[in-house]
Every structure is written in structure tokens, then in C-alpha cells.
Design an enzyme around this catalytic site. Structure first.
Site, PDB file in Angstrom:
ATOM      1  N   GLU A 255       0.439  -1.088  -0.281  1.00 49.70           N
ATOM      2  CA  GLU A 255      -0.341   0.032   0.066  1.00 49.70           C
ATOM      3  C   GLU A 255       1.144   1.266  -0.004  1.00 49.70           C
ATOM      4  OE1 GLU A 255      -2.577  -0.390   3.384  1.00 49.70           O
ATOM      5  OE2 GLU A 255      -3.937   1.904   2.721  1.00 49.70           O
ATOM      6  N   ASP A 256       2.078   1.392   0.996  1.00 46.47           N
ATOM      7  CA  ASP A 256       2.721   2.619   0.927  1.00 46.47           C
ATOM      8  C   ASP A 256       3.743   2.772  -0.029  1.00 46.47           C
ATOM      9  OD1 ASP A 256       1.053   3.506   2.714  1.00 46.47           O
ATOM     10  OD2 ASP A 256       1.869   2.677   4.746  1.00 46.47           O
TER      11      ASP A 256
END
Ligand code: MN
Length: 513
Positions: free
Chosen positions: A87-88
Site C-alpha cells: 500500500e505505501d
């Protein structure tokens, strides 16, 4: 910001050993895996900083530490270290899979897909819950990682913008904490509640904290004396291998209890409780005997949750006694295993399964199947841990027509309307209240339902319409040529059973033609 600086320095010291030393009994493979994930995550999140000013990597190590404390194996702890990588960072699912294998890839993707649950009013609330249930139903470990992630986010909530704090705290108290409770993970449930409490009810929090402290200090000396006398008495009666400890009630749980008892603190006897842990169930009853023969119990305060477990599966004997010096103490008597289960719940189940490679529980299911039946519905091993109620909620997946049922079920005090029923071997099946042996049979396997012919409840033959009660032991009898009738549709109450009955009835109709 001295506090923050101190925190940064402190956290920066976190190392691989902090994770591994918390794992219960890691194999050399577990250690290698965690080490690899540790180094990978550290590199991937190198320039990434949290709102607290800490390196982002700290969040991953803390999440992994919480999972390790829950007894998770190397796979889940490693997935915890990697849970924000997709996600990051610019890491892809394929990269994770080629580095760490498909199981970890699946877990990380599961957490990523869950994303951030937006909490806004009832609709969003339900939507968030639905997403959680779907993720859980695929693999309960995804949820455990999400819970660990949330615990650390809550521990560091004071660094988040103030306008977000309340939303996150509410979401925690209304979604995550109840789910942890319902899965029996008291350890996380208590921490999540107590971390969210001051953000949502700041005044009440201060008051309860002060009250608890006063009461606790008042009683501490008496408690210690009582505990010494108890230990002496137990040893004298030849009870060996026991352990006593105190527990102080969680603040939020105390707050809820005070609301129920109309704020009468005198009625709360379990702010301080003494726990006695022993090896076996007969020992539990012996301890109860020793205690009651020395200290007078309060009437109507003796609760045998060993013979009658709580709906969430909790077991133990509780009694409250006069200690003779004006004090009243609650005593909780449990086996070590019961205690472990009450703190870690489904997490300890998952650990056990991970270690025995998932096969034992399935063997029992397959031993029940009629011999020549071809099962095309084998459960995936990673869903066998998932309680039935989660799977059922996850089925209301498409929005629209099923949304209404889903909402109804969630709002109808769903969590309090479940029973636990046992197989003769002690496996637990989680069912809605008023379930029948038909529901029980289908919850084990559709083939068992489709060949169900009778049921013994607590050793006695009972009709298939019998409403099961919490703690019942149900033995299912199958017969080759037995099967569902139209009437079963009215008797069964779970959607799983009804769906299977309908499909079997239409199958049989077709084959007759
Ligand atoms: Mn995270």
C-alpha cells in the site's frame, strides 16, 4: 517535545531480537523468515516517516511484536512486517510473492485490500464491517494482522491530527474491540478499549481511573494476605502446580459495568480479582472446595463457566468470598489451557493449526462423511479456523438486496445471539440461537447434512427439531439413504443449511425425473 524525542530514541533501538524473543517457540525456519522480512521491510520503508516523527519501520516492528505475543508463527509475523509494503511503497504483490511465497503474499494482499476502513455514520460503519468479515472469512490471520496494526496505531494515536483522533477511536471501540472480544482475544480487546476510552469519554475516563486507583490501593494489602493464605491452604490440600495472580479490571470494562449497575461502585466485586491457575478440571473444583471451606462465599455469586461456558466460549469458575478482614474478593479458577484460550481466543487456535499443518481438524470432519460420497466441497485449509458466523456474514457480499439482511443481523444485537455447540470430540461449532441439529450437521459439512438421519444431544436421541442450547454436545448420525425433506426448510434457521437443503432437494427431484 521531550517526550517525543525520548520515544524516537527508544523506538529506534527496536531490533530483530525484539520480535523473535516474543515468539512462543520459533523454529529455525520461522527465525529465518522473520529475519528476511525484517530486513526487507526496513529497506522498503527507509525514507518513510510517521506522523509521530518516528521512522515508519517502527510501526511494522511493533505490529510484528504484537503478533509474536499472540503466539503467531513465522509466516504471520513476517506478513505483519510486510503489511504496509504494497500500500505505501512501490512494492508489488508479485515481488512479495516471489520473495516470500504465496501464503505471505496472500496475507499481505488481504490486509492491503482491506485498506482503511472509513467510519462515517451507520452505512459506512456497516460497509466497513462487511469488508472485515469478508477478509476474515478468507483467512482469519488477515484479521489478526489488522488487529495488531490497529493496536499499535491506537498506542500512537496522540500523534495524529486531533480531528482524526475521535473518528479512529470510535471505529476502534465500535468495530475492532467487539470483534476481538467476539473472537475471544481478550488481551487485544482490553487494550483496544482502554486506548480508545480517553478519546471518546475523556471526563469519564479520568473519573474511572481515579476510582480504580483508590480502590485498588485500599485493597492491595488485604489481597496479598488473602493470596498468601490461599496458597498455603492449597498446598496443604496437596494441590500442586498451581499459580495465583491478580488481575485489575480494564478501565473501559469497569466503566461499562458501572453503567449497568447504576454507578454503584460497592456492587463491583471484581475490580480486583485473584486468579488460581491449575493443571486439570478436577483440580479447579478441588480449589473451589478448599476456598469455600475456608472463606464464606457470597450467595448467588458462584458461576460455573466450566460446565456452562459463556457464549464467547469463556471457561472458568468464578466465586466471590468474604476474606474475613472486611474485604470481598472475586476468585477465578481456571486451567492453564482455559486461561490461554481466554486471553488469546481464536489466535491460540490458529497457532495450533499452523503448527499441526491444518490436518487434524479436517480428519475429524472427513471421518464423519458417508464412505462413498464424493465431496466436491472440500474446505480450503485456511478457512477451517473461521467461525461459522463470520462466514455467514461474509456471504452478504453483493450490495443491494442482501444489504438489508446484513444490516438487520448486525443491528439485532448479533454478537449476543450465538451459541457454542460441541461435537463428541470437543470441537466447537458456533451457531445462531435456536439452531437445530440440522443446522449443526450442515455447519460441519453439506454431505453430513444431506445424509443426516438422527441426532444425540448430550447422549440422548432427540428430534431434529430440538433447539440446541449453549454447551450442548451433539452427535450426528448419518445414513446412506437418508436426506433432507421439505419440512427441514422450516426447521433449519441458518442460511447455510437452508441453501444446502434447497439445492439438495432440487437435485434429488431432477434425478427422479
Ligand atoms: Mn499499518
Amino acid at each position: 517535545m521531550d517526550n517525543l524525542e525520548a520515544k524516537k530514541r527508544n523506538s529506534a533501538k527496536l531490533s530483530l531480537t525484539d520480535v523473535i524473543s516474543r515468539m512462543w517457540d520459533p523454529t529455525p525456519e520461522d527465525i529465518l523468515l522473520v529475519k528476511k522480512a525484517f530486513n526487507y521491510a526496513e529497506k522498503a520503508h527507509l525514507d518513510h516517516v510517521r506522523s509521530s516523527g518516528e521512522p515508519y519501520f517502527i510501526h511494522l516492528v511493533e505490529t510484528a511484536m504484537i503478533l509474536a505475543e499472540l503466539g503467531m508463527s513465522g509466516t504471520t509475523v513476517a506478513a505483519g512486517l510486510l503489511h504496509d509494503a504494497i500500500e505505501d511503497m512501490s512494492v508489488t504483490q508479485e515481488e512479495i510473492e516471489s520473495e516470500f511465497g504465496s501464503e505471505i503474499g496472500f496475507l499481505v494482499q488481504g490486509v492491503t485490500k482491506l485498506g482503511s476502513l472509513k467510519y462515517k455514520g451507520t452505512d459506512r460503519h456497516n460497509e466497513s464491517l462487511r469488508k472485515l468479515f469478508v477478509a476474515m472469512s478468507e483467512d482469519i490471520r488477515v484479521l489478526l494482522i489488522k488487529l495488531a496494526d490497529r493496536v499499535h496505531n491506537m498506542r500512537t494515536l496522540s500523534f495524529v491530527d486531533q480531528d482524526k483522533q475521535l473518528r479512529i477511536a470510535k471505529e476502534t471501540l465500535e468495530i475492532y474491540a467487539p470483534i476481538a472480544y467476539r473472537l475471544g482475544i481478550r488481551k487485544l480487546n482490553r487494550e483496544l478499549e482502554d486506548l480508545a476510552f480517553p478519546y471518546i469519554y475523556p471526563e469519564e475516563y479520568k473519573e474511572i481511573k481515579r476510582t480504580r486507583k483508590e480502590l485498588h490501593q485500599d485493597k492491595l494489602e488485604g489481597l496479598e494476605k488473602f493470596s498468601r493464605s490461599t496458597r498455603k491452604a492449597l498446598a496443604k490440600e496437596g494441590i500442586i502446580n498451581f499459580k495465583t495472580e491478580y488481575r485489575v479490571k480494564g478501565l473501559y470494562s469497569l466503566y461499562k459495568k458501572l453503567l449497568r449497575k447504576e454507578k454503584d461502585i460497592e456492587k463491583i466485586y471484581d475490580i480486583n480479582a485473584m486468579r488460581v491457575l491449575v493443571e486439570t478440571i478436577p483440580d479447579c473444583y478441588r480449589v473451589l472446595g478448599v476456598i469455600h471451606s475456608r472463606w464464606r462465599p457470597l450467595p448467588k455469586r458462584i458461576k460455573d463457566y466450566i460446565a456452562f461456558p459463556k457464549p464467547n466460549g469463556y471457561q472458568g469458575i468464578h466465586t466471590t468470598v468474604f476474606t474475613g478482614d472486611g474485604n470481598i474478593v472475586e476468585v477465578q479458577i481456571k486451567t492453564y489451557d482455559m486461561h490461554k484460550l481466554s486471553e488469546f481466543g481464536i489466535a491460540s487456535h490458529v497457532t495450533y493449526k499452523e503448527k499441526t499443518k491444518n490436518r487434524d481438524a479436517l480428519a475429524w470432519i472427513h471421518s464423519l462423511l458417508p464412505k462413498d460420497s464424493k465431496s466436491n466441497e472440500r474446505r480450503k485449509s485456511n478457512t477451517a479456523d473461521v467461525p461459522q458466523w463470520i462466514k455467514e456474514l461474509a456471504q452478504y457480499e453483493e450490495p443491494g438486496k442482501n444489504q438489508k439482511i446484513f444490516k438487520e443481523r448486525l443491528t439485532s444485537d448479533f454478537f449476543n445471539h450465538r451459541i457454542f455447540v460441541f461435537s463428541p470430540k470437543g470441537d466447537v461449532v458456533d451457531l445462531p440461537m435456536h439452531s437445530t441439529p440440522i443446522d449443526f450437521a450442515y455447519s460441519i459439512h453439506s454431505d453430513i447434512g444431506n445424509h443426516l438421519f438422527g441426532a444425540r444431544v448430550n447422549g440422548k436421541l432427540e428430534s431434529l427439531e430440538t433447539q440446541l442450547k449453549n454447551g450442548d454436545i451433539v452427535e450426528i448420525l448419518t445414513k446412506e439413504n437418508s436426506g433432507p425433506t421439505q419440512k427441514w426448510l422450516d426447521v433449519a434457521i441458518t442460511s447455510l443449511a437452508k441453501r444446502n437443503i434447497r439445492s439438495e432437494l432440487s437435485k434429488r427431484k431432477k434425478s427422479k425425473r
